[in-house]
Design a protein around this motif. Structure first.
Motif, PDB file in Angstrom:
ATOM      1  N   GLY A   1     -15.832 -39.836  13.292  1.00  0.00           N
ATOM      2  CA  GLY A   1     -16.992 -40.666  12.966  1.00  0.00           C
ATOM      3  C   GLY A   1     -17.009 -41.965  13.747  1.00  0.00           C
ATOM      4  O   GLY A   1     -17.424 -42.998  13.222  1.00  0.00           O
ATOM      5  N   GLY A   2     -16.507 -41.930  14.985  1.00  0.00           N
ATOM      6  CA  GLY A   2     -16.479 -43.118  15.814  1.00  0.00           C
ATOM      7  C   GLY A   2     -15.340 -44.073  15.518  1.00  0.00           C
ATOM      8  O   GLY A   2     -15.200 -45.104  16.163  1.00  0.00           O
ATOM      9  N   ARG A   3     -14.503 -43.729  14.540  1.00  0.00           N
ATOM     10  CA  ARG A   3     -13.364 -44.574  14.158  1.00  0.00           C
ATOM     11  C   ARG A   3     -12.058 -43.974  14.627  1.00  0.00           C
ATOM     12  O   ARG A   3     -11.820 -42.780  14.447  1.00  0.00           O
ATOM     13  CB  ARG A   3     -13.294 -44.687  12.634  1.00  0.00           C
ATOM     14  CG  ARG A   3     -13.930 -45.917  12.094  1.00  0.00           C
ATOM     15  CD  ARG A   3     -13.762 -46.070  10.604  1.00  0.00           C
ATOM     16  NE  ARG A   3     -12.397 -45.920  10.157  1.00  0.00           N
ATOM     17  CZ  ARG A   3     -12.038 -45.529   8.952  1.00  0.00           C
ATOM     18  NH1 ARG A   3     -12.947 -45.243   8.055  1.00  0.00           N
ATOM     19  NH2 ARG A   3     -10.783 -45.419   8.619  1.00  0.00           N
ATOM     20  N   GLU A   4     -11.212 -44.782  15.217  1.00  0.00           N
ATOM     21  CA  GLU A   4      -9.875 -44.323  15.588  1.00  0.00           C
ATOM     22  C   GLU A   4      -9.024 -44.202  14.332  1.00  0.00           C
ATOM     23  O   GLU A   4      -9.029 -45.094  13.487  1.00  0.00           O
ATOM     24  CB  GLU A   4      -9.222 -45.297  16.569  1.00  0.00           C
ATOM     25  CG  GLU A   4      -9.811 -45.234  17.952  1.00  0.00           C
ATOM     26  CD  GLU A   4      -9.003 -46.023  18.963  1.00  0.00           C
ATOM     27  OE1 GLU A   4      -8.101 -46.795  18.579  1.00  0.00           O
ATOM     28  OE2 GLU A   4      -9.275 -45.858  20.163  1.00  0.00           O
ATOM     29  N   MET A   5      -8.329 -43.103  14.236  1.00  0.00           N
ATOM     30  CA  MET A   5      -7.477 -42.837  13.072  1.00  0.00           C
ATOM     31  C   MET A   5      -6.020 -43.088  13.485  1.00  0.00           C
ATOM     32  O   MET A   5      -5.387 -42.226  14.096  1.00  0.00           O
ATOM     33  CB  MET A   5      -7.662 -41.396  12.605  1.00  0.00           C
ATOM     34  CG  MET A   5      -9.112 -41.015  12.342  1.00  0.00           C
ATOM     35  SD  MET A   5      -9.893 -41.970  11.041  1.00  0.00           S
ATOM     36  CE  MET A   5      -9.047 -41.351   9.614  1.00  0.00           C
ATOM     37  N   HIS A   6      -5.530 -44.286  13.187  1.00  0.00           N
ATOM     38  CA  HIS A   6      -4.177 -44.645  13.587  1.00  0.00           C
ATOM     39  C   HIS A   6      -3.153 -43.757  12.883  1.00  0.00           C
ATOM     40  O   HIS A   6      -3.271 -43.475  11.698  1.00  0.00           O
ATOM     41  CB  HIS A   6      -3.918 -46.121  13.308  1.00  0.00           C
ATOM     42  CG  HIS A   6      -4.805 -47.007  14.116  1.00  0.00           C
ATOM     43  ND1 HIS A   6      -4.629 -47.189  15.466  1.00  0.00           N
ATOM     44  CD2 HIS A   6      -5.902 -47.711  13.787  1.00  0.00           C
ATOM     45  CE1 HIS A   6      -5.574 -47.978  15.922  1.00  0.00           C
ATOM     46  NE2 HIS A   6      -6.368 -48.305  14.918  1.00  0.00           N
ATOM     47  N   GLY A   7      -2.189 -43.308  13.653  1.00  0.00           N
ATOM     48  CA  GLY A   7      -1.180 -42.401  13.116  1.00  0.00           C
ATOM     49  C   GLY A   7      -1.570 -40.936  13.250  1.00  0.00           C
ATOM     50  O   GLY A   7      -0.810 -40.060  12.866  1.00  0.00           O
ATOM     51  N   TRP A   8      -2.761 -40.692  13.789  1.00  0.00           N
ATOM     52  CA  TRP A   8      -3.230 -39.329  14.030  1.00  0.00           C
ATOM     53  C   TRP A   8      -3.495 -39.159  15.514  1.00  0.00           C
ATOM     54  O   TRP A   8      -4.203 -39.965  16.117  1.00  0.00           O
ATOM     55  CB  TRP A   8      -4.524 -39.047  13.268  1.00  0.00           C
ATOM     56  CG  TRP A   8      -4.269 -38.740  11.845  1.00  0.00           C
ATOM     57  CD1 TRP A   8      -4.354 -39.607  10.796  1.00  0.00           C
ATOM     58  CD2 TRP A   8      -3.879 -37.491  11.305  1.00  0.00           C
ATOM     59  NE1 TRP A   8      -4.034 -38.960   9.626  1.00  0.00           N
ATOM     60  CE2 TRP A   8      -3.734 -37.660   9.920  1.00  0.00           C
ATOM     61  CE3 TRP A   8      -3.625 -36.235  11.860  1.00  0.00           C
ATOM     62  CZ2 TRP A   8      -3.354 -36.628   9.072  1.00  0.00           C
ATOM     63  CZ3 TRP A   8      -3.250 -35.208  11.018  1.00  0.00           C
ATOM     64  CH2 TRP A   8      -3.118 -35.413   9.641  1.00  0.00           C
ATOM     65  N   LEU A   9      -2.920 -38.115  16.101  1.00  0.00           N
ATOM     66  CA  LEU A   9      -3.090 -37.868  17.523  1.00  0.00           C
ATOM     67  C   LEU A   9      -3.708 -36.497  17.755  1.00  0.00           C
ATOM     68  O   LEU A   9      -3.400 -35.539  17.040  1.00  0.00           O
ATOM     69  CB  LEU A   9      -1.736 -37.940  18.237  1.00  0.00           C
ATOM     70  CG  LEU A   9      -0.974 -39.262  18.095  1.00  0.00           C
ATOM     71  CD1 LEU A   9       0.378 -39.156  18.794  1.00  0.00           C
ATOM     72  CD2 LEU A   9      -1.778 -40.428  18.635  1.00  0.00           C
TER      73      LEU A   9
END
Length: 111
Positions: A73-81
């Protein structure tokens, strides 16, 4: 795009003994593998692997070929690669990512 069934089976194999504890759930167009109620790894609906990692290790892991921060959704998900399909064509590489993700998921509180 639906997730890759062959990759899902390879993830099951890579889980090894952890497969007993893994719960599979279809999510976000992919197939996720939950450990202790936490999403650990998934066959991505856009191809490749979604790997949950220790956020403190993410910067180093992002230096690897075909690895990028997961965006939803246009957001970076930190901790997810997102790990590209070319990286996980090799069973040893896939197993390394799966084990890394499972190990991190086991450090999280049970849900």
């Amino acid at each position: 795009m639906a997730y890759d069934e062959v990759l899902a089976e390879r993830i099951r194999d890579a889980l090894g003994p952890d497969r007993v504890d893994a719960i599979e759930k279809k999510m976000f167009g992919g197939l996720s593998f939950m450990i202790d109620g936490n999403m650990a790894v998934a066959a991505s609906g856009r191809g490749g692997l979604l790997a949950r990692v220790d956020p403190n290790e993410a910067t180093e892991l992002l230096r690897r070929k075909s690895v990028e921060t997961m965006t939803m959704g246009g957001r970076e998900m930190h901790g997810w690669l997102h790990v590209g399909p070319d990286v996980i064509d090799d069973d040893a590489a896939l197993t390394e990512w799966v084990h890394r993700s499972v190990a991190f998921a086991r450090t999280l509180p049970r849900k």
